[in-house]
Write a protein that holds these residues in place. Structure first.
Motif, mmCIF file in Angstrom:
data_model
loop_
_atom_site.group_PDB
_atom_site.id
_atom_site.type_symbol
_atom_site.label_atom_id
_atom_site.label_comp_id
_atom_site.label_asym_id
_atom_site.label_seq_id
_atom_site.Cartn_x
_atom_site.Cartn_y
_atom_site.Cartn_z
ATOM 1 N N GLU B 315 0.723 -1.195 -0.207
ATOM 2 C CA GLU B 315 -0.009 0.040 -0.041
ATOM 3 C C GLU B 315 0.928 1.088 0.174
ATOM 4 O O GLU B 315 1.827 1.239 0.771
ATOM 5 C CB GLU B 315 -0.944 0.087 1.353
ATOM 6 N N ARG B 317 0.977 5.385 0.339
ATOM 7 C CA ARG B 317 0.048 6.261 1.103
ATOM 8 C C ARG B 317 0.845 7.729 0.880
ATOM 9 O O ARG B 317 1.949 7.746 1.355
ATOM 10 C CB ARG B 317 -0.162 6.106 2.642
ATOM 11 N N SER B 319 1.130 11.495 2.448
ATOM 12 C CA SER B 319 0.955 12.410 3.362
ATOM 13 C C SER B 319 0.881 13.723 2.824
ATOM 14 O O SER B 319 1.896 14.302 2.686
ATOM 15 C CB SER B 319 1.983 12.348 4.329
ATOM 16 N N ASN B 328 -5.000 9.392 -2.642
ATOM 17 C CA ASN B 328 -3.870 9.437 -1.597
ATOM 18 C C ASN B 328 -3.397 8.176 -1.381
ATOM 19 O O ASN B 328 -2.682 8.119 -0.644
ATOM 20 C CB ASN B 328 -3.955 10.403 -0.737
ATOM 21 N N ARG B 329 -3.980 7.083 -1.617
ATOM 22 C CA ARG B 329 -3.709 5.718 -1.321
ATOM 23 C C ARG B 329 -3.866 4.678 -2.561
ATOM 24 O O ARG B 329 -4.790 4.991 -3.512
ATOM 25 C CB ARG B 329 -4.636 5.124 -0.283
#
Lengths: 294, 660
Positions: B315, B317, B319, B328-329
């Motif tokens: 995954e 991610r 920030s 955003n993921r």
């Protein structure tokens, strides 16, 4: 003007002639008719007996009793004391209102009472509040009627000291007991209570005649006004709204009730009168009911 | 609603009017010069007004009531002369269709709380403006359209339908929504008979497209009687950073070396510092991190080398504070490096076998070569039905029944409806090839010579990969969840001299090996060790139940459990890929498979709202404001009435005072 009218009409004089002033205090407990004997001479009214002691006036020894009982008794007669009637007229400028003016009403009432007193040989003294310098205001006897009326006619509204000051001055000058009839509108910013307390303190038989003009009872005012006090030029700005008038009437009622209660609590007789009340009806009706005259 | 003024007087008249209030105040003060009146004593009066002075402000106001009323009257008159009014807009029309976009980009938070909430709010406002006789329909759309409420005049139902619209993470397509709308707005005839009583008239309707405009223009649709209006939602300068690609590849030679690639795009107009964190199997500690400042409209590509990772779910991610959270993921699945089983059925084809023994091909596939006779054996039938092979290559032969796997036919056609071979043509010239198809990537065939070929016909849904001028030589077509690729010419065969030999120059080229590798990767599923099982939101996923006896369910990223039904032969179509993230396929209580859903859509991630008036449907520009008709509501009549009331009140007050 109303002041041009005679203070007492002949018809009123005729009715007043049959009247008599009654004091509740000075001669309390006396029987009817006793006042009549005073007019026949002094010291003839029998009161009581007491034992003779050396030094007593032998003229008063009851010789008849001595003859019967062989003992000396002194015969006592009641000391003669004439009734003092004082009429205190508030001649402040506030009394110069109404039609007829409150002052005229006061003078009329004082004249009527004075006349009754004069007819019964009472000592009548008429004073205006604060006018202490005037001494020529004591009247006795029927023949003094015109002099009294002249004096009353001469009273005009003037600047006076406060009610309390004036009454205090009156009380200090007049020590004798008697009937005091205070005729005033009691509109004194310092209050009337002190004045009345002075009268009570002198143990006088006090009648308070509270004179109010019709304009004071129901002022015909409207609009935005600046009310000017005729005595001290004090002003009060008002807008005569229904609410304010209602409030004034409530204040007036409270003022009158307060004065009435104050007097009643202290043994004074309080009477409210309007300048439009006729003196005749007051004398023959109300004052008779209240026991001042009979 | 906007306040609007228009003066009824010219300037000098205004000057005169403006002088009236001071004059009234002046007159009032003149009047207020109180009449002095001598009274016996102010003693009682003072007592009477004593407590009134406590609230003297109120008393003053009461005293000045007449003045205040007069001033109010003049103010109202002046206001009325200014002719105030509201310039507002009313809905024109009597039939409305509200198309509400609930695609992924509508989750953007550039308008609080979100674009969808704002869209719903605006639609509720429009519903509130409807007349009682108006009817409306509510349709939500992303890549599909859903009729939330058919035509009704019941506003409560309409509001409830709008409130019920939930955000999705799907992509956007306006086409279906327009089709649904026009279908419901302009129902066709219920039958051929024109006297049919149920034939509905095509009634014009106003179509509100409440969206951020992140959908492609619709070219091949006519709006008909629909009058479309675009209501843009969101900010045209909304900034967003998105992961647009995330993939893993194994090293071409070392299986234990893996590389994850990510591509991030900054759709904003300001540079953004982005922290990217890579997580393996949802561990709390990141596996790798990277930081980069992405310039405006810039792209950041970052490789993450990984060693010793056999399998798992990766995954990525980001920030970053941006408008859209869903992009955003990103997830990807690493499958263990296993060569896929490939069966080659051939009477003998050396070039084919050589090509399947190249290094990369060997790593990708374990090849089993059998003669055509093998097709008649029970072993073959069982294994073919039991999916023993991921890819079956039939060289100049074919099975009686198609296997449960993808196939590649060389020089023969499947015995399956739709497939057929045309008459043999000699020396066809390759005219075109489709380089976009995964099978044809890095494959160049335009120079190849072919001795003979049989042009192909293929079932619907197929596509041509190589053709010789309207004569397909290589085609691929779907078959019940599988795909069959057919090469319409032989690689080796009997030459004109009677010898066996090459019948085309293609096997001599590197591109042939690349083509076979593509086949193993695409059709065989090899190499998808790292890229398989990835879908977009809304895409249909074919799932297999390895053990039909066991219960079978799919657990979504947010934990929603679905039991796919109606599958055939243990295969199911799972369509509820509405959420992004990792889906688990559970069979008999254990995880039987996984797949991930990622947005990966630049159009959705570029959340800048499409400018007004930039929407086109069927070559018609869609305006953004014609849904409203300007109207003016005059207020002066109300003011006049109010003034009259004030006048009455003043008169009443005055007479009350006189009566005292």
């Amino acid at each position: 003007m109303s002041t041009a009218l005679p203070l007492l009409s002949p018809e009123l004089l005729a009715r007043l002639q049959r009247m008599e002033l009654v004091s509740r205090k000075v001669f309390r407990g006396r029987m009817k008719g006793e006042r009549r004997s005073t007019r026949k001479g002094q010291s003839v009214e029998f009161a009581d007996f007491r034992n003779y002691v050396p030094g007593d006036d032998l003229r008063f020894v009851d010789w008849n009793t001595y003859a019967r009982l062989d003992r000396l008794f002194l015969k006592l007669f009641l000391e003669e004391e004439d009734l003092h009637v004082f009429a205190l007229i508030d001649a402040s400028r506030s009394m110069d209102f109404g039609d007829p003016t409150k002052l005229y009403f006061a003078k009329q009432l004082a004249a009527a009472l004075g006349f009754v007193g004069l007819v019964r040989s009472d000592r009548v003294r008429i004073e205006t509040l604060g006018n202490s310098a005037d001494r020529a205001n004591v009247f006795r006897g029927r023949q003094s009627l015109w002099r009294m009326l002249d004096y009353l006619e001469s009273i005009t509204p003037e600047d006076t000291p406060s009610l309390a000051e004036a009454v205090k001055s009156f009380c200090l000058r007049n020590s004798g007991r008697g009937i005091v009839v205070l005729i005033s509108d009691l509109m004194d910013k310092g209050g009337y209570e002190d004045a009345l307390r002075w009268l009570v303190a002198r143990r006088m038989d006090v009648y308070v005649v509270h004179v109010l003009a019709a304009e004071e009872l129901d002022p015909p005012l409207e609009g935005d006004l600046r009310l000017v006090d005729c005595e001290d030029a004090d002003t009060a700005e008002i807008t005569a709204t229904g609410a304010l008038m209602a409030r004034y009437r409530r204040t007036l009622a409270a003022f009158v009730d307060g004065a009435s209660e104050f007097c009643t609590r202290r043994g004074m007789v309080y009477m409210r009168a309007s300048n439009e009340t006729s003196v005749e009806s007051l004398m023959t009706g109300y004052l008779r009911q209240r026991g001042l005259v009979r | 609603m906007f306040p609007e003024w228009s003066s009824a007087l010219v300037w000098w008249q205004w000057v005169i009017l403006a002088a009236v209030p001071p004059a009234v105040v002046l007159l009032y003060f003149l009047k207020l010069k109180r009449t002095p009146l001598e009274v016996p004593s102010t003693y009682l009066w003072h007592k009477s007004i004593e407590d009134l002075n406590v609230n003297s402000l109120w008393q003053r106001l009461r005293r000045n009531l007449l003045l205040l009323l007069q001033l109010l009257l003049i103010a109202l008159a002046m206001l009325a002369l200014l002719q105030p009014g509201w310039r507002s807009q009313i809905l024109s029309g009597d039939r409305f269709i509200f198309l509400i976009d609930n695609s992924a980009s509508m989750n953007a938070t550039d308008v609080a709380p979100s674009r969808l909430a704002e869209a719903k709010r605006q639609v509720l406002e429009l519903i509130g403006e409807m007349d009682s006789a108006d009817v409306a329909m509510v349709v939500s759309f992303s890549d599909t359209a859903r009729v939330e409420q058919t035509f009704t005049g019941n506003r409560r139902e309409l509001r409830a339908a709008v409130e019920a619209i939930e955000p999705t993470e799907r992509r956007t397509s306006l086409v279906e929504a327009i089709k649904v709308s026009s279908g419901l707005a302009n129902p066709g005839r219920s039958g051929e008979d024109i006297t049919d009583e149920r034939v509905a008239e095509a009634l014009p309707a106003k179509l509100f497209i409440v969206s951020d405009g992140k959908f492609p223009d619709v070219d091949d649709l006519a709006l008909g009687t629909l009058d479309a209006v675009y209501i843009p939602i969101g900010q045209p300068d909304a900034a967003n950073v998105a992961i647009v690609a995330f993939d893993t590849r194994r090293h071409s030679r070392q299986d234990d070396r893996l590389q994850a690639f990510a591509q991030m795009v900054n759709f904003g107009s300001e540079p953004v510092v982005v922290d990217a964190e890579l997580f393996l199997d949802a561990q709390s500690e990141p596996f790798d991190v990277a930081r980069e400042t992405i310039p405006p409209n810039g792209v950041w590509s970052e490789p993450f080398p990984m060693v010793g990772v056999e399998s798992g779910v990766l995954e990525l991610r980001l920030s970053v504070e941006d408008a859209l959270e869903v992009d955003n993921r990103a997830w990807t699945i690493i499958n263990p490096p296993e060569p896929v089983p490939v069966l080659v059925v051939s009477p003998g084809n050396e070039p084919l076998q050589w090509a399947l023994t190249t290094g990369p091909a060997r790593r990708l596939a374990s090849v089993q070569v059998e003669p055509p006779e093998f097709l008649a054996t029970d072993t073959y039938r069982q294994q073919a039905a039991g999916r023993a092979w991921s890819l079956l290559i039939y060289d100049r032969c074919g099975p009686e029944t198609m296997p449960q796997a993808n196939t590649l036919f060389i020089g023969s056609v499947p015995k399956h409806p739709g497939w057929s071979a045309g008459p043999r043509i000699e020396a066809p010239m390759i005219v075109d090839a489709d380089p976009a198809h995964p099978l044809m990537q890095f494959v160049t065939v335009d120079q190849e010579l072919i001795a003979a070929a049989t042009p192909l016909s293929f079932p619907s849904g197929g596509s041509v990969l190589i053709d010789a001028g309207d004569q397909p030589l290589l085609a691929i077509a779907p078959r019940e969840g599988f795909e069959d690729a057919v090469l319409g010419f032989e690689l080796v065969g009997v030459r004109s001299d009677g010898q066996m030999g090459l019948r085309t120059t293609w096997p001599r080229r590197l591109s042939f090996a690349v083509f076979l590798q593509n086949c193993v990767e695409y059709l065989g599923g090899a190499g998808r060790a790292d890229s398989a099982n990835r879908y977009r939101p809304g895409e249909s996923v074919t799932l297999e139940n390895p053990d039909p006896e066991q219960s079978f369910q799919v657990r979504s990223p947010r934990g929603k459990v679905t039991n796919p039904r109606g599958g055939t032969q243990g295969r199911f179509q799972f369509r509820e890929t509405t959420e992004v993230g990792e889906y688990k396929v559970e069979s008999g209580g254990s995880t039987a498979g996984r797949f991930v859903v990622n947005l990966f859509d630049r159009a959705e991630s570029d959340v800048a709202t499409r400018a007004q008036g930039a929407i086109r449907i069927g070559y018609v520009e869609i305006p953004d404001d014609s849904g409203w008709e300007p109207t003016r509501t005059d207020l002066w009549k109300g003011l006049l009435l109010l003034g009259l009331a004030v006048l009455l009140l003043e008169w009443y007050t005055y007479t009350r005072r006189i009566r005292l």
